[in-house]
Design an enzyme around this catalytic site. Structure first.
Site, PDB file in Angstrom:
ATOM      1  CG  PHE A  95      68.384  49.020  70.033  1.00 17.04           C
ATOM      2  CD1 PHE A  95      67.223  49.459  70.638  1.00 17.04           C
ATOM      3  CD2 PHE A  95      69.049  47.924  70.570  1.00 17.04           C
ATOM      4  CE1 PHE A  95      66.722  48.817  71.766  1.00 17.04           C
ATOM      5  CE2 PHE A  95      68.552  47.274  71.690  1.00 17.04           C
ATOM      6  CZ  PHE A  95      67.378  47.717  72.290  1.00 17.04           C
ATOM      7  CD  GLU A 103      65.621  54.271  82.750  1.00 13.14           C
ATOM      8  OE1 GLU A 103      66.229  53.363  83.324  1.00 13.14           O
ATOM      9  OE2 GLU A 103      64.513  54.106  82.193  1.00 13.14           O
ATOM     10  CG  ASP A 104      68.733  51.849  80.834  1.00 14.82           C
ATOM     11  OD1 ASP A 104      67.725  52.594  80.903  1.00 14.82           O
ATOM     12  OD2 ASP A 104      68.654  50.667  80.452  1.00 14.82           O
ATOM     13  NE  ARG A 157      69.801  42.926  81.115  1.00 15.66           N
ATOM     14  CZ  ARG A 157      68.860  43.837  80.858  1.00 15.66           C
ATOM     15  NH1 ARG A 157      69.172  45.112  80.839  1.00 15.66           N
ATOM     16  NH2 ARG A 157      67.617  43.467  80.624  1.00 15.66           N
ATOM     17  CG  ASP A 181      64.024  55.334  72.874  1.00 14.02           C
ATOM     18  OD1 ASP A 181      64.437  56.129  72.023  1.00 14.02           O
ATOM     19  OD2 ASP A 181      63.546  54.227  72.586  1.00 14.02           O
TER      20      ASP A 181
HETATM   21  P1  IMP Z   1      61.306  55.008  76.807  1.00 13.24           P
HETATM   22  O1  IMP Z   1      60.094  54.792  77.655  1.00 13.24           O
HETATM   23  O2  IMP Z   1      60.998  54.914  75.347  1.00 13.24           O
HETATM   24  O3  IMP Z   1      62.048  56.295  77.153  1.00 13.24           O
HETATM   25  O4  IMP Z   1      62.233  53.769  77.023  1.00 13.24           O
HETATM   26  C1  IMP Z   1      63.093  53.679  78.027  1.00 13.24           C
HETATM   27  C2  IMP Z   1      63.569  52.264  78.204  1.00 13.24           C
HETATM   28  O5  IMP Z   1      63.677  51.545  76.986  1.00 13.24           O
HETATM   29  C3  IMP Z   1      64.961  52.322  78.745  1.00 13.24           C
HETATM   30  O6  IMP Z   1      64.934  52.328  80.146  1.00 13.24           O
HETATM   31  C4  IMP Z   1      65.608  51.086  78.190  1.00 13.24           C
HETATM   32  O7  IMP Z   1      65.404  50.022  79.085  1.00 13.24           O
HETATM   33  C5  IMP Z   1      64.882  50.824  76.913  1.00 13.24           C
HETATM   34  N1  IMP Z   1      65.649  51.332  75.756  1.00 13.24           N
HETATM   35  C6  IMP Z   1      65.420  52.424  75.018  1.00 13.24           C
HETATM   36  N2  IMP Z   1      66.316  52.587  74.047  1.00 13.24           N
HETATM   37  C7  IMP Z   1      67.181  51.558  74.174  1.00 13.24           C
HETATM   38  C8  IMP Z   1      68.377  51.178  73.462  1.00 13.24           C
HETATM   39  O8  IMP Z   1      68.860  51.814  72.516  1.00 13.24           O
HETATM   40  N3  IMP Z   1      68.978  50.047  73.916  1.00 13.24           N
HETATM   41  C9  IMP Z   1      68.523  49.308  74.959  1.00 13.24           C
HETATM   42  N4  IMP Z   1      67.425  49.640  75.651  1.00 13.24           N
HETATM   43  C10 IMP Z   1      66.757  50.760  75.256  1.00 13.24           C
HETATM   44 MG    MG Z   2      65.471  50.991  81.496  1.00 10.84          MG
END
Ligand code: IMP
Ligand code: MG
Length: 178
Positions: free
Chosen positions: A151, A98-99, A164, A102
């Site tokens: 972000f 996973e990237d 990207r 958050d």
């Molecule tokens: P979560 O469910 O809030 O943990 O969100 C995870 C997903 O939100 C990640 O897989 C990203 O695709 C996107 N995301 C969260 N923070 C960022 C950010 O700072 N930049 C770009 N994408 C983000």
């Molecule tokens: Mg993602």
């Protein structure tokens, strides 16, 4: 005002950290085959580099998940599978790639979903973690970098599907909720 991107983690630092993660994964899974499950779209760059840093038999499959609605920097909390895996993962050593973690909602959903498919093991490699925004605890077995509540874009991560292709990770100023 047009958004500007400030470098947070440069390409050399990313390459060095990804190399170390690959070496660690190689040691931990010695004698086994690893099935990398890359979460689209954000992890496509990370998984390409990570896979080449792992010195083991590796398979790669892709899973599309979406929790953001278009032009926003906030998760909706509603996770949808936009593309499912092309093969079963039963009895395999599955490593989710996973990237960024958050709020943790996306990974919590994916762990629950994949566990029902009975992999032999299920772990997570995440390039980035933003602990300040965590809403559910997620165990990250292989973590690249912990970052502040900013972000970020680049190295696969997007804002409204852009940035990207940046070879580094940068902070986006002047967009969405910023
Ligand atoms: P979560 O469910 O809030 O943990 O969100 C995870 C997903 O939100 C990640 O897989 C990203 O695709 C996107 N995301 C969260 N923070 C960022 C950010 O700072 N930049 C770009 N994408 C983000
Ligand atoms: Mg993602």
């Amino acid at each position: 005002m047009a958004p500007t991107v400030t470098t947070l983690i440069n390409a050399e630092s990313i390459a060095s950290r990804v190399h170390d993660l690959g070496a660690q994964i190689t040691r931990d899974y010695r004698g086994k085959e690893v099935n990398l499950v890359a979460v689209l779209n954000g992890s496509y760059v990370f998984v390409a580099d990570l896979a080449r840093a792992i010195d083991l038999p590796v398979t790669i499959d892709f899973l599309g998940l979406s929790s953001y609605g278009g032009r926003t920097t906030e998760t909706s909390g509603i996770v949808q599978i936009t593309k499912d895996l092309s093969r079963p993962v039963e009895d395999q050593e599955v490593l989710i790639v996973e990237d960024i973690v958050d709020t943790g909602l996306t990974m919590a959903y994916l762990f629950d979903n994949l566990r029902t498919r009975r992999p032999r093991s299920l772990r997570l490699a995440a390039l980035l973690h933003k602990p300040a925004r965590q809403r559910v605890a997620v165990a990250i077995d292989y973590l690249g970098f912990t970052i502040e509540d900013k972000f970020v874009v680049g190295y696969g991560l997007d804002y409204d599907d852009r940035y990207r292709n940046l070879p580094f990770i940068g902070v986006l100023d002047g967009a969405g909720s910023e």
